[in-house]
Design an enzyme around this catalytic site. Structure first.
Site, PDB file in Angstrom:
ATOM      1  N   GLN A   1      -9.039  -7.458   4.444  1.00  0.00           N
ATOM      2  CA  GLN A   1      -9.397  -6.729   5.523  1.00  0.00           C
ATOM      3  C   GLN A   1      -8.772  -5.448   5.566  1.00  0.00           C
ATOM      4  O   GLN A   1      -9.244  -4.329   6.078  1.00  0.00           O
ATOM      5  CB  GLN A   1      -8.922  -7.312   6.907  1.00  0.00           C
ATOM      6  CG  GLN A   1      -9.958  -8.853   7.150  1.00  0.00           C
ATOM      7  CD  GLN A   1      -9.518  -9.364   8.328  1.00  0.00           C
ATOM      8  OE1 GLN A   1      -8.893  -9.035   9.168  1.00  0.00           O
ATOM      9  NE2 GLN A   1     -10.208 -10.802   8.587  1.00  0.00           N
ATOM     10  N   TRP A   2      -7.453  -5.434   5.274  1.00  0.00           N
ATOM     11  CA  TRP A   2      -6.665  -4.304   5.377  1.00  0.00           C
ATOM     12  C   TRP A   2      -7.268  -2.939   4.628  1.00  0.00           C
ATOM     13  O   TRP A   2      -7.401  -1.843   4.988  1.00  0.00           O
ATOM     14  CB  TRP A   2      -4.943  -4.708   4.928  1.00  0.00           C
ATOM     15  CG  TRP A   2      -4.073  -3.708   5.445  1.00  0.00           C
ATOM     16  CD1 TRP A   2      -3.872  -2.355   5.211  1.00  0.00           C
ATOM     17  CD2 TRP A   2      -2.992  -3.978   6.164  1.00  0.00           C
ATOM     18  NE1 TRP A   2      -2.730  -1.872   5.737  1.00  0.00           N
ATOM     19  CE2 TRP A   2      -2.031  -3.074   6.204  1.00  0.00           C
ATOM     20  CE3 TRP A   2      -2.395  -5.235   6.697  1.00  0.00           C
ATOM     21  CZ2 TRP A   2      -1.075  -3.006   6.948  1.00  0.00           C
ATOM     22  CZ3 TRP A   2      -1.430  -5.100   7.402  1.00  0.00           C
ATOM     23  CH2 TRP A   2      -0.693  -3.960   7.360  1.00  0.00           C
TER      24      TRP A   2
ATOM     25  N   ARG B   1      -9.607   3.265   4.064  1.00  0.00           N
ATOM     26  CA  ARG B   1      -9.674   3.819   2.533  1.00  0.00           C
ATOM     27  C   ARG B   1      -8.777   4.906   2.440  1.00  0.00           C
ATOM     28  O   ARG B   1      -8.215   5.409   1.564  1.00  0.00           O
ATOM     29  CB  ARG B   1     -11.193   4.097   2.300  1.00  0.00           C
ATOM     30  CG  ARG B   1     -11.993   2.972   2.089  1.00  0.00           C
ATOM     31  CD  ARG B   1     -13.400   3.310   1.878  1.00  0.00           C
ATOM     32  NE  ARG B   1     -13.840   3.603   3.231  1.00  0.00           N
ATOM     33  CZ  ARG B   1     -15.098   4.007   3.798  1.00  0.00           C
ATOM     34  NH1 ARG B   1     -15.961   4.064   2.698  1.00  0.00           N
ATOM     35  NH2 ARG B   1     -15.327   4.186   4.731  1.00  0.00           N
TER      36      ARG B   1
ATOM     37  N   GLU C   1      -0.373  -2.478  -4.887  1.00  0.00           N
ATOM     38  CA  GLU C   1      -0.369  -3.783  -4.823  1.00  0.00           C
ATOM     39  C   GLU C   1       0.773  -4.457  -5.870  1.00  0.00           C
ATOM     40  O   GLU C   1       0.404  -4.275  -7.056  1.00  0.00           O
ATOM     41  CB  GLU C   1      -1.410  -4.590  -4.420  1.00  0.00           C
ATOM     42  CG  GLU C   1      -1.528  -5.850  -4.060  1.00  0.00           C
ATOM     43  CD  GLU C   1      -2.806  -6.726  -4.000  1.00  0.00           C
ATOM     44  OE1 GLU C   1      -3.917  -6.086  -4.053  1.00  0.00           O
ATOM     45  OE2 GLU C   1      -2.971  -7.915  -3.576  1.00  0.00           O
TER      46      GLU C   1
ATOM     47  N   ALA D   1      -0.984  -9.453 -10.113  1.00  0.00           N
ATOM     48  CA  ALA D   1      -1.102 -11.040 -10.601  1.00  0.00           C
ATOM     49  C   ALA D   1      -1.594 -10.837 -12.059  1.00  0.00           C
ATOM     50  O   ALA D   1      -1.716 -12.049 -12.719  1.00  0.00           O
ATOM     51  CB  ALA D   1      -1.861 -11.777  -9.714  1.00  0.00           C
TER      52      ALA D   1
ATOM     53  N   ARG E   1      -5.099 -17.412 -12.140  1.00  0.00           N
ATOM     54  CA  ARG E   1      -4.748 -16.808 -10.811  1.00  0.00           C
ATOM     55  C   ARG E   1      -6.198 -17.190  -9.947  1.00  0.00           C
ATOM     56  O   ARG E   1      -5.897 -17.285  -8.524  1.00  0.00           O
ATOM     57  CB  ARG E   1      -4.283 -15.717 -10.662  1.00  0.00           C
ATOM     58  CG  ARG E   1      -4.849 -14.459 -11.075  1.00  0.00           C
ATOM     59  CD  ARG E   1      -5.915 -13.723 -10.431  1.00  0.00           C
ATOM     60  NE  ARG E   1      -6.402 -12.487 -11.239  1.00  0.00           N
ATOM     61  CZ  ARG E   1      -6.244 -11.312 -10.896  1.00  0.00           C
ATOM     62  NH1 ARG E   1      -5.922 -11.095  -9.900  1.00  0.00           N
ATOM     63  NH2 ARG E   1      -6.790 -10.520 -11.571  1.00  0.00           N
TER      64      ARG E   1
ATOM     65  N   LEU F   1      -0.501   9.630  10.538  1.00  0.00           N
ATOM     66  CA  LEU F   1      -0.408   8.942  11.756  1.00  0.00           C
ATOM     67  C   LEU F   1      -1.760   9.013  12.542  1.00  0.00           C
ATOM     68  O   LEU F   1      -2.291   8.184  13.182  1.00  0.00           O
ATOM     69  CB  LEU F   1       0.468   9.960  12.545  1.00  0.00           C
ATOM     70  CG  LEU F   1       0.541   9.517  14.013  1.00  0.00           C
ATOM     71  CD1 LEU F   1       1.194   8.154  14.338  1.00  0.00           C
ATOM     72  CD2 LEU F   1       1.714  10.495  14.548  1.00  0.00           C
ATOM     73  N   HIS F   2      -2.722   9.929  11.858  1.00  0.00           N
ATOM     74  CA  HIS F   2      -3.998  10.077  12.516  1.00  0.00           C
ATOM     75  C   HIS F   2      -4.780   8.797  11.928  1.00  0.00           C
ATOM     76  O   HIS F   2      -5.473   8.060  12.517  1.00  0.00           O
ATOM     77  CB  HIS F   2      -4.927  11.233  11.862  1.00  0.00           C
ATOM     78  CG  HIS F   2      -6.243  11.015  12.130  1.00  0.00           C
ATOM     79  ND1 HIS F   2      -6.759  11.251  13.219  1.00  0.00           N
ATOM     80  CD2 HIS F   2      -7.163  11.322  11.016  1.00  0.00           C
ATOM     81  CE1 HIS F   2      -8.236  11.099  13.169  1.00  0.00           C
ATOM     82  NE2 HIS F   2      -8.310  11.216  11.787  1.00  0.00           N
TER      83      HIS F   2
ATOM     84  N   ARG G   1      -7.477  -2.629  14.776  1.00  0.00           N
ATOM     85  CA  ARG G   1      -6.726  -4.033  14.262  1.00  0.00           C
ATOM     86  C   ARG G   1      -5.671  -4.598  15.309  1.00  0.00           C
ATOM     87  O   ARG G   1      -5.295  -5.605  15.184  1.00  0.00           O
ATOM     88  CB  ARG G   1      -6.026  -3.821  12.847  1.00  0.00           C
ATOM     89  CG  ARG G   1      -6.998  -3.458  11.856  1.00  0.00           C
ATOM     90  CD  ARG G   1      -8.010  -4.239  11.517  1.00  0.00           C
ATOM     91  NE  ARG G   1      -8.754  -3.655  10.310  1.00  0.00           N
ATOM     92  CZ  ARG G   1      -9.907  -4.357   9.858  1.00  0.00           C
ATOM     93  NH1 ARG G   1     -10.405  -5.560  10.341  1.00  0.00           N
ATOM     94  NH2 ARG G   1     -10.477  -4.202   8.814  1.00  0.00           N
TER      95      ARG G   1
END
Lengths: 311, 311, 311, 311
Positions: free
Chosen positions: C108-109, C113, C119, C122, C203, C220-221, C230
């Site tokens: 979801q995060w 974009r 990240e 894996a 995986r 910040l925007h 969220r």
């Protein structure tokens, strides 16, 4: 929005039809390659588009899967998406425009970054002798309350004088431009015995009113963001007329979406936490407008609240 | 790339034609709404597109104005744009795809941010019982030299055993899913006397091999960036097969651009400052490969240089 | 938001101070490299930040030049920017977070974009044996009215049973993972005589509840846009807890901005064109709620209007 | 790049130091709030930054997990990231600049969309009487081979004449500006008995050489993209000097990254598929430059190949 679809622009390709398996928006087909005049030398023309009201729904329905069988009504679903700011499906529609506009308008336009554009290059090519002159009735004094706006119009005499000065200056700038380039508008040398200076340098004295042109492309979600800001009465008149023409084109392209856009975005309003509290208590008879400051509204916000609700 | 356009996907709408004034890419029309299978349960289908080779040129020519009268040859101009990374005109072409893919592939795919997408929502709807099982010959041991790659294939027996375990686990996960939902794939209650837990929770135990689907849309410039990374031999096989299918579709859509893309991007190579210096001196006979380290190349870079130039 | 700054995460570097000429946000310094736990194995930590309330004003004031001498009050100007959606100055503040979260939350995060992220891979490395198990009281049945939400909680017995099943499945998936890899969590071979299959393949059978981690950075925007969606009650609980922690951190970082954000965005509300008309006439005594449908509101909108204003 | 850090700009805040727990780039601290002059009235100043060489590595190492224990050498890992275009970790560094620049330079600058900016508003405030005049030796005729470049310089007399004309025109434009505004540079009325026209209109006759200013912020990945295009010899001189100053600042900020950037990007080169084939056969002695056309290179490409490799 009174001006109707217009005769072909001299540079416009002939409109030729072909067969496609893609979705077709009937109302938009009438705009493809039709050049709509804007301001004194500008125009806006749809060169291509993708998607329609139905394709927005198709994207939304894929996402909801079988979970949204219930919402059978297309119009209701589109309005639901707009109301709840489910913006992804609107990104599936794209519009590509050919726009001719003064440079000072272009400078506002490019602040919208989520778009693709390609502009006429004054490093490569000579700019035509075209600059924007406002219509006399648009000339106005600086607004007293709005730091970035216009106040009262000038008298006819004052306006004529302002335009005379602006025009004389711009003509002189263009005359210098050709002198430095040693070339006329078509690139022919004025004096065969000397070289002109580089185009990228010669143009630096041209005024911000000079016309440029671009291809500009964005998706419907970002177009609506553009229109919220630029079709707004606080936008400068000279970009607002482009936005209003785009809004009219949008209404022919995605009519149901446009109606929902007006209802839930363009003509909707945001109420702050404090204003929501005030409305709640006003409706319950627990407060009167005299209490507004107590809710945390500033004097300016109270004034605007009263204007909005006529109370 | 041998697989040919395929019979309709069960969910695909009938292909219906209409008349349009927009540019039409003949080679692409054959792909609209045609579902190409990828992997065991996935597919890729063009839902819509905008632009073609000619419209790229049109954008570029507007930008150059009269300054580029010289380049009369369309193909030469397109190749010039690609070679010099004049990317704006390529942004004028857009493709919208319907893609069905395993979640672990989707997770790599969404790393490309300059695209629009709408995914099937497992909060709203029940996911079908479909998960990816590699073909046996794709099962391979961890590569020794490539930390993120595959080495030798397994034997047939080993592969069969791995697939048996993966399948059993996935089936068990889906069985748990339906048990928690208290619903079958069509949403019918299994036990009328109890409620299922929320879909957004029940799905957390499903495997990364589970299929999802999305509409995905990007412009040609960003598509080429995607393909440079994902049609590359270092990309994981399971995303590479999607990229290769997209590259084949692109070749039908914008054939001249695709050829230029291969020549100047996909099959081109970057040489570091040190490598350029080495090549210069090798060609002039002032150096031999034995001197490579002296140019600042690492051992690994020297090995890759030799592989590339066969020297 | 009650949980206080916490003891160091085992992986966290020691907090070391240094001297800088950059703007410093006192309240934020207490968060740098402090790991706040979220969910059962997750965390959120500020790794770096840029800007504060004052730097937002500095950007705005540069833009207004001498034209805004009048607004002498910092707080009033910040609130004005927020109210009028002058978003550019807020983009001048940036936050970089280290986040550990379940993969279904990550999915979801990444829909946001306009952020940078990196990240855990894996393909390169073995994932630790950590998966999310909801606390028993969070387990709830599918909501009847909200297609993507939760309804009543399960009984303690039902919850225990659900967790037992989910845990057993996940443990089995991780056991398969290590079996296929032929490696334990630290990468040591289980059976020295055979090779494990490639990490990128092994995986695919892990559950969506598996924890991953990332560095995530946004301005910040865009952070406020993230929080609007969220930290909203309609967001899934498991991402909402991260958003709420971020909102608490934001309040320490840019306290005046955060208060304005609550007043003009988070706890503000949008009224449609129809609702604005209805409120206007209700306040003027020209309409009663019985007339609402006549203003074009749907039954659902009328219900929500009544809930909002308690009428 | 010879100009050294300079005395404070009149508008610059005093440099004040504070304590922080964030990463600090020693070499960059010397730039914070120091105004470097560029062109005749422009400047560039670092207002804030985030990250350093070490924080890039930290992001990369989190991503590789235990899988990259092998690469112990920081410099080698940074160079590896740059060579293989692993761009995400570079996005973790951010720079915020205050830049004063001519409008025609600004118009090229904003073509880089993945950045945040806030510009001085000529709708709100009066623009100072500052316009760019090239140094005489920069005045050059239009290039014969490069459609967008400069050729030979003018003689001193010709240059003086061009500058005289440009200056006279610009001064006249500014005089008109104040006349229309009925205000001097400080906003004081010239004639107390009349109103000036709106600032948003009065400015349309100002030349493209007029200075504006902005806060501009981007991450290191996008900064490098900017520098690849704008620190290139083909970029217009007037934007190149800003890019070169930024490159010098970058070298103080992230020295190892900057060296890798030069080696693998800025001074690296791309070889097309055809050029790679030609180099391969030249090195193997299977071809000579006389065969180049047979490899599919155009005449222009052959000429550029010879220039590059001195053969």
């Amino acid at each position: 929005m009174s001006d109707k679809p217009l005769p072909q622009h001299p540079d416009a390709p002939t409109r030729e039809s072909a067969t496609t398996f893609r979705p077709v928006a009937e109302g938009m087909e009438g705009h493809v390659n039709v050049y709509h005049p804007v301001l004194d030398h500008g125009f806006i023309a749809v060169k291509d588009y993708m998607g329609d009201d139905v394709s927005i729904l198709q994207m939304a329905r894929m996402s909801y899967g079988k979970g949204t069988k219930g919402v059978s009504d297309d119009r209701a679903l589109l309005r639901y998406l707009m109301r709840h700011l489910h913006t992804s499906p609107f990104e599936g529609c794209v519009i590509k425009l050919h726009v001719k506009l003064p440079i000072f308008v272009m400078r506002q336009w490019v602040r919208h970054r989520t778009a693709s554009l390609n502009e006429y290059s004054a490093r490569y090519s000579i700019l035509p002798d075209e600059f924007y002159m406002p219509e006399p009735h648009l000339l106005a004094v600086q607004s007293k309350d709005n730091k970035q706006g216009r106040g009262d119009s000038l008298t006819a005499e004052q306006a004529a004088e302002v335009l005379r000065i602006l025009k004389e200056d711009a003509q002189r700038n263009f005359s210098t431009y050709h002198n430095l380039l040693n070339a006329d508008e078509d690139g022919n040398a004025i004096d065969e015995d000397r070289d002109g200076i580089a185009r990228e340098l010669a143009r630096i004295g041209l005024p911000l009113s000079t016309y440029t042109q671009m291809y500009w492309q964005t998706n419907l979600h970002n177009l609506m963001h553009f229109l919220r800001l630029r079709a707004d009465p606080h936008a400068q008149y000279e970009i607002r007329v482009y936005a209003e023409k785009m809004l009219a084109i949008m209404a022919d392209w995605v009519p149901v979406t446009t109606e929902a856009f007006r209802d839930y975005q363009l003509e909707a309003g945001r109420l702050s936490r404090m204003e929501l509290g005030l409305v709640r208590d006003l409706l319950a008879g627990k407060a009167s407008m005299a209490d507004a400051e107590r809710y945390g509204l500033t004097k300016r916000e109270i004034r605007e609240f009263k204007d909005r609700f006529g109370c």
